[in-house]
Design an enzyme around this catalytic site. Structure first.
Site, PDB file in Angstrom:
ATOM      1  N   GLY A  34       0.125   1.316  -3.273  1.00  0.00           N
ATOM      2  CA  GLY A  34      -0.013   0.512  -4.480  1.00  0.00           C
ATOM      3  C   GLY A  34       0.578   1.079  -5.763  1.00  0.00           C
ATOM      4  O   GLY A  34       0.381   0.515  -6.824  1.00  0.00           O
TER       5      GLY A  34
ATOM      6  N   CYS B 195      13.044   4.209   1.245  1.00  0.00           N
ATOM      7  CA  CYS B 195      13.255   5.645   1.022  1.00  0.00           C
ATOM      8  C   CYS B 195      14.114   6.175   2.170  1.00  0.00           C
ATOM      9  O   CYS B 195      13.912   7.284   2.648  1.00  0.00           O
ATOM     10  CB  CYS B 195      11.947   6.404   0.851  1.00  0.00           C
ATOM     11  SG  CYS B 195      10.825   6.254   2.229  1.00  0.00           S
TER      12      CYS B 195
ATOM     13  N   ALA C 161       0.826  -1.219   0.000  1.00  0.00           N
ATOM     14  CA  ALA C 161       0.000   0.000   0.000  1.00  0.00           C
ATOM     15  C   ALA C 161       0.860   1.269   0.000  1.00  0.00           C
ATOM     16  O   ALA C 161       1.927   1.269   0.605  1.00  0.00           O
ATOM     17  CB  ALA C 161      -0.905   0.002   1.237  1.00  0.00           C
TER      18      ALA C 161
HETATM   19  N1  SAM Z   1       5.233  -0.103  -2.112  1.00  0.00           N
HETATM   20  C1  SAM Z   1       4.267   0.889  -1.681  1.00  0.00           C
HETATM   21  C2  SAM Z   1       3.948   1.805  -2.844  1.00  0.00           C
HETATM   22  O1  SAM Z   1       4.801   2.000  -3.715  1.00  0.00           O
HETATM   23  O2  SAM Z   1       2.843   2.340  -2.888  1.00  0.00           O
HETATM   24  C3  SAM Z   1       4.767   1.626  -0.447  1.00  0.00           C
HETATM   25  C4  SAM Z   1       5.064   0.695   0.693  1.00  0.00           C
HETATM   26  S1  SAM Z   1       5.415   1.506   2.218  1.00  0.00           S
HETATM   27  C5  SAM Z   1       7.057   1.942   2.023  1.00  0.00           C
HETATM   28  C6  SAM Z   1       5.528   0.138   3.317  1.00  0.00           C
HETATM   29  C7  SAM Z   1       4.205  -0.555   3.592  1.00  0.00           C
HETATM   30  O3  SAM Z   1       4.480  -1.797   4.250  1.00  0.00           O
HETATM   31  C8  SAM Z   1       3.280   0.172   4.568  1.00  0.00           C
HETATM   32  O4  SAM Z   1       2.026   0.327   3.946  1.00  0.00           O
HETATM   33  C9  SAM Z   1       3.174  -0.765   5.779  1.00  0.00           C
HETATM   34  O5  SAM Z   1       1.898  -0.747   6.378  1.00  0.00           O
HETATM   35  C10 SAM Z   1       3.453  -2.096   5.130  1.00  0.00           C
HETATM   36  N2  SAM Z   1       3.972  -3.171   6.025  1.00  0.00           N
HETATM   37  C11 SAM Z   1       4.870  -3.042   7.038  1.00  0.00           C
HETATM   38  N3  SAM Z   1       5.137  -4.241   7.576  1.00  0.00           N
HETATM   39  C12 SAM Z   1       4.408  -5.162   6.883  1.00  0.00           C
HETATM   40  C13 SAM Z   1       4.268  -6.579   6.972  1.00  0.00           C
HETATM   41  N4  SAM Z   1       4.937  -7.273   7.888  1.00  0.00           N
HETATM   42  N5  SAM Z   1       3.440  -7.190   6.100  1.00  0.00           N
HETATM   43  C14 SAM Z   1       2.749  -6.474   5.173  1.00  0.00           C
HETATM   44  N6  SAM Z   1       2.847  -5.132   5.057  1.00  0.00           N
HETATM   45  C15 SAM Z   1       3.664  -4.482   5.880  1.00  0.00           C
END
Ligand code: SAM
Length: 297
Positions: A123, A237, A121
Site C-alpha cells: 500500500g 521492479c 498491497a
Molecule cells: N503497489 C504495491 C505497493 O507499492 O505497496 C506493491 C504491489 S506488488 C508489486 C504486486 C501485488 O499484486 C502483490 O501484492 C500481489 O499479491 C498482487 N496481485 C497479483 N496479481 C493480482 C491480481 N490479479 N489482482 C489483485 N492483486 C494482484
C-alpha cells in the site's frame, strides 16, 4: 558495500540479451549496493516541514530529494532505528524506496478523480496517491492475496487513508462496466531490478514468461477499465524487456491508446529503453525499476 554480486547464469543471459555486455557490470554493482534508508513524509498527517523538524529533533540526519519535497534520504541509519519512533508508529512517515515513489508522481491524481490501484498491497503507492491529491482523490485499491490485503488495510489505517475503498479481490474479475479516470498497475514481476544475494534463484526465462503473461492480462484489463482520455501508469521492479516494453507494446495494440512519454526527473539514472518509457538500473540509491504511461484514446 560488499563484493560484487555475481549473477547466476539464467539471469545473466536474460540481462545480456536485453542490455548487452557493457551493462552487466552496472547490474552486478547495483545488486551489491547497500542503499540508504529512504522515506516519504506522509502529508495526510504532517507537512514536510513538520516531518523534517521532528526527524532532526529525534536525532536523525538526512538529505532532501530534488524531485520530491516529501522524500528524504536518511544518513547512517537502519530501518530498525525508525521502527519505534512516534513518526513511524503513527504513520507520519512511510519507509519506501525512491524508485517506488515514482509511479504515483507520474500519475498525479487530483481532487475527485477516480483512481484504481490494481495491485495494491502493502500500500505504499496507494497512500502516496491519496497524499498527492491532498486526500481528495476517490481511490479504489485491489489486492487478491488475503494476507497481503490485511497488511494493506493496516497500512491504510495507520497512514490516515481510511477513505480508500480497499477490496480483497482478483482485479481481473472486476466488471468491465467500471470506468476510472486514472489507473496504477504496479504489476507483480520477477523482481529482476531488486535482486539481492540468494533472491535471484527463481529468475529464469520460464519464470519471466509466467510473469509477463499475467502482466499482459492485467494491462489489457486496466485498459478496459480506463475511461477514454484516462491515464494509466504501468510499473514493475523488473529491468527485463519481456516484462516491460513487450507487455506495454501488446497492451497498446489491444486498445486505442498511446504512450505518453515520461521524462526522468533530474538525477534519476536510466538505461536505454523503448522511447517514452523509463528503465532505471539498480544503483547505490535506486532499485531497478520500469515505468510507462499510457493514455486511452
Ligand atoms: N503497489 C504495491 C505497493 O507499492 O505497496 C506493491 C504491489 S506488488 C508489486 C504486486 C501485488 O499484486 C502483490 O501484492 C500481489 O499479491 C498482487 N496481485 C497479483 N496479481 C493480482 C491480481 N490479479 N489482482 C489483485 N492483486 C494482484
Amino acid at each position: 558495500m560488499g563484493g560484487k554480486h555475481q549473477v547466476n547464469a539464467a539471469l545473466r543471459s536474460l540481462l545480456l540479451a536485453d542490455h548487452g555486455e557493457d551493462a552487466l557490470g552496472t547490474f552486478e554493482a547495483g545488486y551489491s549496493a547497500i542503499r540508504p534508508v529512504t522515506l516519504r513524509i506522509n502529508s495526510l498527517k504532517i507537512t514536510a516541514e513538520e516531518g523534517k523538524n521532528a526527524l532532526l529533533k529525534a536525532g536523525f540526519s538526512f538529505e532532501e530529494v530534488p524531485w520530491y519535497s516529501d522524500a528524504l534520504i536518511l544518513k547512517d541509519v537502519r530501518e530498525e532505528d525508525l521502527w519505534h519512533t512516534e513518526l513511524y508508529t503513527e504513520g507520519k512517515i512511510y519507509l519506501q524506496s525512491l524508485s517506488s515513489m515514482l509511479p504515483p508522481l507520474y500519475l498525479k491524481p487530483s481532487e475527485k478523480e477516480s483512481v484504481l490501484d490494481m495491485t495494491a498491497a502493502p500500500g505504499g503507492k496507494t497512500t502516496e496517491l491519496l497524499a498527492l491529491s491532498d486526500g481528495k482523490a476517490l481511490i479504489t485499491a485491489c489486492e487478491r492475496d488475503k494476507n497481503r490485503f490485511q497488511r494493506l488495510k493496516f497500512n491504510l489505517g495507520r497512514q490516515g487513508a481510511g477513505r480508500v475503498t480497499a477490496i480483497c479481490t482478483d482485479t481481473l474479475l472486476l466488471d468491465d462496466a467500471f470506468a476510472f479516470d486514472k489507473i496504477l498497475l504496479d504489476a507483480p514481476c520477477s523482481g529482476s531490478g531488486t535482486v539481492t544475494e540468494g533472491r535471484e534463484a527463481r529468475i529464469d526465462a520460464a519464470f519471466v514468461e509466467k510473469c509477463a503473461v499475467l502482466q499482459e492480462k492485467l494491462l489489457k484489463k486496466a485498459l478496459r477499465l480506463l475511461k477514454k482520455g484516462g491515464e494509466l501508469v504501468y510499473s514493475t521492479c523488473s529491468v527485463l524487456k519481456r516484462e516491460n516494453e513487450e507487455v506495454v507494446k501488446r497492451g497498446i495494440c489491444s486498445c486505442r491508446s498511446r504512450l505518453e512519454p515520461v521524462t526522468p526527473f533530474e538525477g534519476i539514472p536510466h538505461l536505454p529503453s523503448m522511447e517514452g518509457t523509463l528503465c532505471i538500473p539498480p544503483t547505490d540509491l535506486f532499485e531497478g525499476f520500469f515505468l510507462a504511461k499510457i493514455v486511452k484514446e
